[in-house]
Design an enzyme around this catalytic site. Structure first.
Site, PDB file in Angstrom:
ATOM      1  N   ARG A 196      -1.252  -0.568  -8.727  1.00  6.51           N
ATOM      2  CA  ARG A 196      -2.637  -0.215  -8.366  1.00  6.51           C
ATOM      3  C   ARG A 196      -2.709   1.308  -8.387  1.00  6.51           C
ATOM      4  O   ARG A 196      -1.903   1.970  -7.735  1.00  6.51           O
ATOM      5  CB  ARG A 196      -2.995  -0.717  -6.966  1.00  6.51           C
ATOM      6  CG  ARG A 196      -4.363  -0.229  -6.483  1.00  6.51           C
ATOM      7  CD  ARG A 196      -4.496  -0.250  -4.961  1.00  6.51           C
ATOM      8  NE  ARG A 196      -4.573  -1.570  -4.428  1.00  6.51           N
ATOM      9  CZ  ARG A 196      -4.220  -1.874  -3.165  1.00  6.51           C
ATOM     10  NH1 ARG A 196      -3.741  -0.940  -2.352  1.00  6.51           N
ATOM     11  NH2 ARG A 196      -4.318  -3.105  -2.725  1.00  6.51           N
TER      12      ARG A 196
ATOM     13  N   LYS B  76      -6.644   7.448  -6.130  1.00 11.11           N
ATOM     14  CA  LYS B  76      -6.577   8.920  -6.122  1.00 11.11           C
ATOM     15  C   LYS B  76      -5.646   9.405  -5.010  1.00 11.11           C
ATOM     16  O   LYS B  76      -4.962  10.396  -5.164  1.00 11.11           O
ATOM     17  CB  LYS B  76      -7.981   9.512  -5.926  1.00 11.11           C
ATOM     18  CG  LYS B  76      -8.877   9.329  -7.149  1.00 11.11           C
ATOM     19  CD  LYS B  76     -10.146  10.145  -7.025  1.00 11.11           C
ATOM     20  CE  LYS B  76     -11.092   9.829  -8.166  1.00 11.11           C
ATOM     21  NZ  LYS B  76     -12.371  10.581  -8.065  1.00 11.11           N
TER      22      LYS B  76
ATOM     23  N   ALA C 147      -5.432   8.858  -0.419  1.00 11.10           N
ATOM     24  CA  ALA C 147      -6.316   8.995   0.738  1.00 11.10           C
ATOM     25  C   ALA C 147      -5.821   9.990   1.776  1.00 11.10           C
ATOM     26  O   ALA C 147      -6.515  10.250   2.748  1.00 11.10           O
ATOM     27  CB  ALA C 147      -6.481   7.628   1.395  1.00 11.10           C
TER      28      ALA C 147
ATOM     29  N   HIS D  57     -14.048   4.159  -6.765  1.00 13.53           N
ATOM     30  CA  HIS D  57     -15.506   3.957  -6.743  1.00 13.53           C
ATOM     31  C   HIS D  57     -16.180   5.034  -7.572  1.00 13.53           C
ATOM     32  O   HIS D  57     -17.390   5.184  -7.519  1.00 13.53           O
ATOM     33  CB  HIS D  57     -16.033   4.054  -5.311  1.00 13.53           C
ATOM     34  CG  HIS D  57     -15.170   3.357  -4.325  1.00 13.53           C
ATOM     35  ND1 HIS D  57     -14.153   3.980  -3.647  1.00 13.53           N
ATOM     36  CD2 HIS D  57     -15.147   2.063  -3.933  1.00 13.53           C
ATOM     37  CE1 HIS D  57     -13.545   3.118  -2.860  1.00 13.53           C
ATOM     38  NE2 HIS D  57     -14.108   1.954  -3.021  1.00 13.53           N
TER      39      HIS D  57
ATOM     40  N   ASP E  95       0.851  -1.185   0.000  1.00 12.47           N
ATOM     41  CA  ASP E  95       0.000   0.000   0.000  1.00 12.47           C
ATOM     42  C   ASP E  95       0.890   1.239   0.000  1.00 12.47           C
ATOM     43  O   ASP E  95       2.020   1.198   0.488  1.00 12.47           O
ATOM     44  CB  ASP E  95      -0.862   0.040   1.271  1.00 12.47           C
ATOM     45  CG  ASP E  95      -2.059  -0.908   1.198  1.00 12.47           C
ATOM     46  OD1 ASP E  95      -2.351  -1.436   0.116  1.00 12.47           O
ATOM     47  OD2 ASP E  95      -2.695  -1.111   2.248  1.00 12.47           O
TER      48      ASP E  95
ATOM     49  N   ARG F 104      -9.995   7.612   7.724  1.00  7.98           N
ATOM     50  CA  ARG F 104      -9.760   8.029   6.322  1.00  7.98           C
ATOM     51  C   ARG F 104     -11.026   7.838   5.494  1.00  7.98           C
ATOM     52  O   ARG F 104     -11.333   8.640   4.625  1.00  7.98           O
ATOM     53  CB  ARG F 104      -8.595   7.237   5.710  1.00  7.98           C
ATOM     54  CG  ARG F 104      -7.227   7.722   6.192  1.00  7.98           C
ATOM     55  CD  ARG F 104      -6.099   7.242   5.295  1.00  7.98           C
ATOM     56  NE  ARG F 104      -5.871   5.813   5.391  1.00  7.98           N
ATOM     57  CZ  ARG F 104      -5.144   5.214   6.323  1.00  7.98           C
ATOM     58  NH1 ARG F 104      -4.579   5.929   7.278  1.00  7.98           N
ATOM     59  NH2 ARG F 104      -4.981   3.904   6.318  1.00  7.98           N
ATOM     60  N   ARG F 105     -11.770   6.760   5.788  1.00 10.54           N
ATOM     61  CA  ARG F 105     -13.008   6.519   5.033  1.00 10.54           C
ATOM     62  C   ARG F 105     -14.044   7.604   5.342  1.00 10.54           C
ATOM     63  O   ARG F 105     -14.782   8.032   4.467  1.00 10.54           O
ATOM     64  CB  ARG F 105     -13.610   5.131   5.370  1.00 10.54           C
ATOM     65  CG  ARG F 105     -12.704   3.961   5.095  1.00 10.54           C
ATOM     66  CD  ARG F 105     -12.355   3.711   3.640  1.00 10.54           C
ATOM     67  NE  ARG F 105     -11.380   4.523   2.978  1.00 10.54           N
ATOM     68  CZ  ARG F 105     -10.037   4.374   3.002  1.00 10.54           C
ATOM     69  NH1 ARG F 105      -9.492   3.410   3.683  1.00 10.54           N
ATOM     70  NH2 ARG F 105      -9.250   5.171   2.322  1.00 10.54           N
TER      71      ARG F 105
END
Ligand SMILES: Cc1cc2nc3c(=O)[nH]c(=O)nc-3n(C[C@H](O)[C@H](O)[C@H](O)COP(=O)(O)OP(=O)(O)OC[C@H]3O[C@@H](n4cnc5c(N)ncnc54)[C@H](O)[C@@H]3O)c2cc1C
Length: 312
Positions: A187, A190, A192, A230, A136, A291-292
Site C-alpha cells: 500500500r 504519502k 502521516a 485522496h 500499517d 493525525r487527520r
C-alpha cells in the site's frame, strides 16, 4: 512548509492528556459528534455497520481496531485478544475479510519477539479463514523493523500479509524494489507522521513527486498494489499511467480513509475502479484523529462547529 508545521503542531497536541480527556468526553457520545466523521465508532458492531454501508455502495473495506504504542506486554496481549475477537466477529457478520494493524499495538516497543508472536497468533487465525492483513507503517524509527518482521513472516510462508510504504521517506523507493522482488503487496501512502529532514522530504511537492514515481513503479511491477490517497492529482497520475500502459483496472486498487473525500470514493467506484475504505474503530481513537486534523487544519473548524453545536 505549512504541511510540516501543521503536522508538528498536531503531533504536540496529540501528547496532551487534558485535550485527550476533553476529546474523549465529547468526540463520540452522539451520532453527530465530531470524531464520528473519521471513526466508525468504539465497537466492532459499529464498524461492521459502517462496512455494510461501504459494501452496498460497491466498495470494499479494511477494518482497523485503533490502538498503538502500548507500553507493557499485558496491554499487547489484550490488544491481540481483541483482534482475535474482531476476526471472529467479521467472519460471523459475513463482511469482507481484511484487517489493518500496527505492530506497536502488539507490543513492538516493549519486546520485538513478543510482538512477532502476537502477530503470528493473529495470522494463525486469519490465514485459514482467507483474511488479508496489512501491517500499517508507523513513523520512521519503525520502518526497518516493520519491514524485517514482514520479511521474516513472508519467508515463513504467510502470504495473505501486506505492507505499507511512505513516499515521504527517502528510503522508500529502494524499499519498493525490495518488496517488489519478494512479490509482496504494497500500500503506497504519502506518510502521516512528522519526520525529520534527515529521513524525509520536507516539501509537499517532493513528496508528491516521489508518490507519482512510486505509483508508476507499482503499476508496472507491483503485486496488486493499493494506491492510498485522496489527492486528485495523484489519482490522475495513476489513471493515466495505467491507461497508457494497459494496466487493467482490476490489477490495482485505490484506498481512502473513512470520512475523507467521500465524493471521490463514489466517483472512482462509478468509473469502474476498485476502491477500499479504511474503517478505523475502537476506544483508542485520539492519536489517529489528531493525525487527520494535522493533514487538513480546516478539519479543526468542523470540530469546533460540532462541539459548539453540541454544548450549546
Ligand atoms: C487507506 C489509507 C491507509 C493509510 N495508512 C497509512 C499508514 O499505514 N501509514 C502512514 O504513515 N499513513 C497512512 N495513511 C495516511 C497517508 O500517509 C496520508 O497522511 C493521508 O492519506 C493524506 O495524504 P493524501 O495522499 O490524501 O494527500 P494530501 O496531499 O495530504 O491531501 C490531498 C487532498 O485530500 C484531502 N484530504 C487529505 N487528508 C484529509 C483529511 N484528513 N481530512 C479531509 N480531507 C483530507 C484534501 O482534499 C486534500 O487537499 C493512509 C491513508 C489511507 C488513505
Amino acid at each position: 512548509m505549512l504541511d510540516t508545521a501543521s503536522k508538528a503542531f498536531f503531533h504536540t497536541l496529540a501528547g496532551s492528556r487534558a485535550l485527550k480527556t476533553l476529546a474523549s468526553r465529547y468526540g463520540m457520545r452522539k451520532p453527530t459528534s465530531f470524531a464520528r466523521r473519521f471513526i466508525a465508532g468504539e465497537t466492532i458492531q459499529e464498524a461492521i455497520e459502517a462496512a455494510r454501508v461501504v459494501e452496498t455502495r460497491g466498495m470494499s473495506e479494511t477494518l482497523d481496531l485503533l490502538g498503538e504504542s502500548v507500553s507493557n506486554l499485558e496491554e499487547a496481549d489484550v490488544a491481540t485478544r481483541a483482534y482475535l475477537r474482531v476476526i471472529d466477529a467479521i467472519t460471523a457478520a459475513g463482511i469482507g475479510r481484511h484487517l489493518s494493524l500496527k505492530l506497536t499495538q502488539l507490543g513492538l516497543d516493549v519486546d520485538k519477539a513478543t510482538a512477532v508472536d502476537n502477530l503470528r497468533k493473529i495470522l494463525e487465525r486469519t490465514e485459514p479463514a482467507g483474511f488479508f492483513v496489512r501491517l500499517d507503517m508507523e513513523n520512521s524509527p519503525y520502518t526497518e523493523v516493520t519491514l524485517d518482521i514482514f520479511e521474516t513472516l513472508w519467508r515463513q510462508g504467510y502470504r495473505q500479509l501486506g505492507i505499507v510504504l511512505q513516499a515521504a521517506l527517502y528510503r522508500s523507493e529502494e524499499d519498493l524494489r525490495r518488496m517488489n522482488t519478494l512479490g509482496a503487496q504494497v500500500r503506497l501512502v504519502k506518510g502521516a507522521y512528522k519526520e525529520p529532514k534527515s529521513v524525509a522530504y520536507a516539501r509537499k511537492a517532493d513528496v508528491d513527486d516521489a508518490f507519482a514515481r512510486m505509483t508508476k513503479a507499482l503499476l508496472l511491477t507491483g503485486t496488486s498494489p493499493a494506491l492510498a490517497t485522496h489527492d486528485p492529482k495523484m489519482i490522475e497520475v495513476a489513471r493515466s499511467y495505467a491507461r497508457e500502459h494497459q494496466v487493467a483496472a482490476d490489477r490495482f486498487e485505490f484506498q481512502m480513509l473513512y470520512g475523507v473525500r467521500r465524493d471521490l470514493q463514489v466517483a472512482l467506484t462509478r468509473a469502474g475502479y476498485r476502491v477500499r475504505i479504511y474503517i478505523p474503530f475502537g476506544r483508542e481513537w485520539f492519536p489517529y484523529f489528531m493525525r487527520r486534523l494535522g493533514e487538513r487544519p480546516a478539519n479543526v473548524l468542523f470540530v469546533v462547529r460540532s462541539v459548539f453545536g453540541e454544548t450549546g
